[in-house]
Design a protein around this motif. Structure first.
Motif, PDB file in Angstrom:
ATOM      1  N   SER A  25      -1.640   7.785   7.361  1.00 34.60           N
ATOM      2  CA  SER A  25      -1.925   8.428   8.652  1.00 34.60           C
ATOM      3  C   SER A  25      -2.812   7.575   9.545  1.00 34.60           C
ATOM      4  CB  SER A  25      -2.597   9.778   8.411  1.00 34.60           C
ATOM      5  OG  SER A  25      -3.845   9.591   7.751  1.00 34.60           O
ATOM      6  N   ARG A  26      -3.449   6.552   8.988  1.00 34.06           N
ATOM      7  CA  ARG A  26      -4.337   5.699   9.769  1.00 34.06           C
ATOM      8  C   ARG A  26      -4.022   4.239   9.478  1.00 34.06           C
ATOM      9  NH1 ARG A  26     -10.330   8.143  10.158  1.00 34.06           N
ATOM     10  NH2 ARG A  26     -10.249   6.745  11.938  1.00 34.06           N
ATOM     11  N   ASN A  27      -4.575   3.365  10.317  1.00 35.14           N
ATOM     12  CA  ASN A  27      -4.294   1.942  10.153  1.00 35.14           C
ATOM     13  C   ASN A  27      -4.728   1.433   8.780  1.00 35.14           C
ATOM     14  OD1 ASN A  27      -3.210   1.740  12.684  1.00 35.14           O
ATOM     15  ND2 ASN A  27      -5.057   0.908  13.634  1.00 35.14           N
ATOM     16  N   ILE A  28      -3.822   0.736   8.158  1.00 33.97           N
ATOM     17  CA  ILE A  28      -4.093   0.078   6.887  1.00 33.97           C
ATOM     18  C   ILE A  28      -3.976  -1.420   7.136  1.00 33.97           C
ATOM     19  CG2 ILE A  28      -3.422  -0.172   4.480  1.00 33.97           C
ATOM     20  CD1 ILE A  28      -4.466   2.602   5.213  1.00 33.97           C
ATOM     21  N   PHE A  29      -4.996  -2.165   6.760  1.00 35.66           N
ATOM     22  CA  PHE A  29      -5.010  -3.594   7.014  1.00 35.66           C
ATOM     23  C   PHE A  29      -4.336  -4.341   5.873  1.00 35.66           C
ATOM     24  CE2 PHE A  29      -7.406  -2.811  10.657  1.00 35.66           C
ATOM     25  CZ  PHE A  29      -8.421  -1.919  10.348  1.00 35.66           C
ATOM     26  N   ARG A  70       5.621  -3.892   1.994  1.00 34.90           N
ATOM     27  CA  ARG A  70       4.840  -3.116   2.947  1.00 34.90           C
ATOM     28  C   ARG A  70       5.156  -3.563   4.360  1.00 34.90           C
ATOM     29  NH1 ARG A  70      -1.271  -4.120   1.451  1.00 34.90           N
ATOM     30  NH2 ARG A  70      -1.696  -3.144   3.486  1.00 34.90           N
ATOM     31  N   ASP A  71       5.009  -2.619   5.278  1.00 36.24           N
ATOM     32  CA  ASP A  71       5.158  -2.893   6.702  1.00 36.24           C
ATOM     33  C   ASP A  71       3.833  -2.504   7.339  1.00 36.24           C
ATOM     34  OD1 ASP A  71       5.666  -2.875   9.428  1.00 36.24           O
ATOM     35  OD2 ASP A  71       7.740  -2.222   9.180  1.00 36.24           O
ATOM     36  N   ASN A  72       2.994  -3.489   7.597  1.00 35.53           N
ATOM     37  CA  ASN A  72       1.655  -3.190   8.108  1.00 35.53           C
ATOM     38  C   ASN A  72       1.705  -2.567   9.501  1.00 35.53           C
ATOM     39  OD1 ASN A  72       0.296  -4.200   5.805  1.00 35.53           O
ATOM     40  ND2 ASN A  72       0.557  -6.286   6.564  1.00 35.53           N
ATOM     41  N   ALA A  73       2.698  -2.899  10.277  1.00 37.28           N
ATOM     42  CA  ALA A  73       2.814  -2.319  11.614  1.00 37.28           C
ATOM     43  C   ALA A  73       3.081  -0.821  11.551  1.00 37.28           C
ATOM     44  CB  ALA A  73       3.918  -3.019  12.393  1.00 37.28           C
ATOM     45  N   LYS A  74       3.712  -0.378  10.461  1.00 38.14           N
ATOM     46  CA  LYS A  74       4.033   1.043  10.290  1.00 38.14           C
ATOM     47  C   LYS A  74       3.110   1.713   9.282  1.00 38.14           C
ATOM     48  CE  LYS A  74       8.952   0.503  11.365  1.00 38.14           C
ATOM     49  NZ  LYS A  74      10.346   0.711  10.870  1.00 38.14           N
ATOM     50  N   TYR A  95      -0.734   5.023  -3.379  1.00 34.99           N
ATOM     51  CA  TYR A  95      -2.169   4.711  -3.479  1.00 34.99           C
ATOM     52  C   TYR A  95      -2.554   3.701  -2.410  1.00 34.99           C
ATOM     53  CZ  TYR A  95      -6.293   2.190  -5.184  1.00 34.99           C
ATOM     54  OH  TYR A  95      -7.516   1.582  -5.289  1.00 34.99           O
ATOM     55  N   VAL A  96      -3.709   3.935  -1.823  1.00 33.53           N
ATOM     56  CA  VAL A  96      -4.285   3.001  -0.856  1.00 33.53           C
ATOM     57  C   VAL A  96      -5.790   2.912  -1.097  1.00 33.53           C
ATOM     58  CG1 VAL A  96      -4.898   2.644   1.562  1.00 33.53           C
ATOM     59  CG2 VAL A  96      -2.569   3.300   0.967  1.00 33.53           C
ATOM     60  N   GLN A  97      -6.300   1.712  -1.054  1.00 35.36           N
ATOM     61  CA  GLN A  97      -7.749   1.524  -1.054  1.00 35.36           C
ATOM     62  C   GLN A  97      -8.161   0.949   0.295  1.00 35.36           C
ATOM     63  OE1 GLN A  97      -9.427  -0.982  -4.110  1.00 35.36           O
ATOM     64  NE2 GLN A  97     -11.434  -1.005  -3.149  1.00 35.36           N
ATOM     65  N   LYS A  98      -9.077   1.645   0.966  1.00 35.24           N
ATOM     66  CA  LYS A  98      -9.585   1.173   2.239  1.00 35.24           C
ATOM     67  C   LYS A  98     -11.106   1.203   2.183  1.00 35.24           C
ATOM     68  CE  LYS A  98      -9.039   1.668   7.225  1.00 35.24           C
ATOM     69  NZ  LYS A  98      -8.362   2.408   8.320  1.00 35.24           N
ATOM     70  N   TYR A 103      -7.415   6.467  -1.929  1.00 32.90           N
ATOM     71  CA  TYR A 103      -6.618   7.587  -1.430  1.00 32.90           C
ATOM     72  C   TYR A 103      -5.315   7.696  -2.224  1.00 32.90           C
ATOM     73  CZ  TYR A 103      -9.818   7.160   2.518  1.00 32.90           C
ATOM     74  OH  TYR A 103     -10.939   7.095   3.296  1.00 32.90           O
ATOM     75  N   TRP A 104      -4.895   8.959  -2.417  1.00 33.60           N
ATOM     76  CA  TRP A 104      -3.682   9.230  -3.181  1.00 33.60           C
ATOM     77  C   TRP A 104      -2.777  10.172  -2.403  1.00 33.60           C
ATOM     78  CZ3 TRP A 104      -2.916   6.741  -7.770  1.00 33.60           C
ATOM     79  CH2 TRP A 104      -4.025   6.150  -8.376  1.00 33.60           C
ATOM     80  N   GLY A 105      -1.473   9.976  -2.561  1.00 31.18           N
ATOM     81  CA  GLY A 105      -0.528  10.941  -2.046  1.00 31.18           C
ATOM     82  C   GLY A 105      -0.386  12.098  -3.020  1.00 31.18           C
ATOM     83  N   ASN A 106       0.414  13.086  -2.640  1.00 31.60           N
ATOM     84  CA  ASN A 106       0.615  14.263  -3.495  1.00 31.60           C
ATOM     85  C   ASN A 106       1.643  14.031  -4.588  1.00 31.60           C
ATOM     86  OD1 ASN A 106      -1.268  15.853  -2.143  1.00 31.60           O
ATOM     87  ND2 ASN A 106       0.228  16.462  -0.597  1.00 31.60           N
TER      88      ASN A 106
END
Length: 114
Positions: A25-29, A70-74, A95-98, A103-106
Motif C-alpha cells: 500500500s506504500r512505497n517500497i524501495f 519485483r516491480d518497484n514502480a508498482k 513479506y516486506v521489511q521496511k 510486514y505480512w500479508g494475510n
C-alpha cells in the motif's frame, strides 16, 4: 504502516503453474527486502524466496521451479511457481521489511493435488 494484498492462489494439479502477486500500500524501495514465506498444516512458516536489489534467495526445495521478481514502480512482488508438487501445498504469505518493521500479508492458499 504497510498493507500487503496477495492474489493468485488456488488449486492446481501436480506439474502445473501458478503466479502469486503481492501489492504493497506504500512505497517500497529497491533495498527493502520483499518475498514469500509459506506454512503448511502442522509445519512452521518457512522462507520460500526473498529479493532485494541484488540476487534473489530461494529455499532449496523450490530452486529451479520458482522465480521471484519485483516491480518497484508498482510496489509489487511476484512469485512464479512452476512444476508444482503436492508438498508445495501451503498458505503463502507475502513479506516486506521496511526500515526496522516487518510486514505480512494475510496469506493465500495454494493447493496442489490430483
Amino acid at each position: 504502516q504497510v498493507q500487503l494484498v496477495e492474489s493468485g492462489g488456488g488449486s492446481v494439479q501436480p506439474g502445473g503453474s501458478l503466479r502469486l502477486s503481492c501489492a504493497a500500500s506504500r512505497n517500497i524501495f529497491s533495498d527493502n527486502p520483499m518475498g514469500w514465506y509459506r506454512q503448511a498444516p502442522g509445519n512452521q512458516r518457512e522462507m520460500v524466496a526473498l529479493i532485494t536489489s541484488g540476487s534473489p534467495t530461494y529455499a532449496d526445495s523450490v530452486k529451479g521451479r520458482f522465480t521471484i521478481s519485483r516491480d518497484n514502480a508498482k510496489n509489487t512482488v511476484y512469485l512464479q511457481m512452476n512444476s508444482l508438487k503436492p508438498e508445495d501445498t501451503a498458505v503463502y504469505y507475502c513479506y516486506v521489511q521496511k526500515y526496522e518493521m516487518h510486514y505480512w500479508g494475510n496469506g493465500t492458499l495454494v493447493t496442489v493435488s490430483s
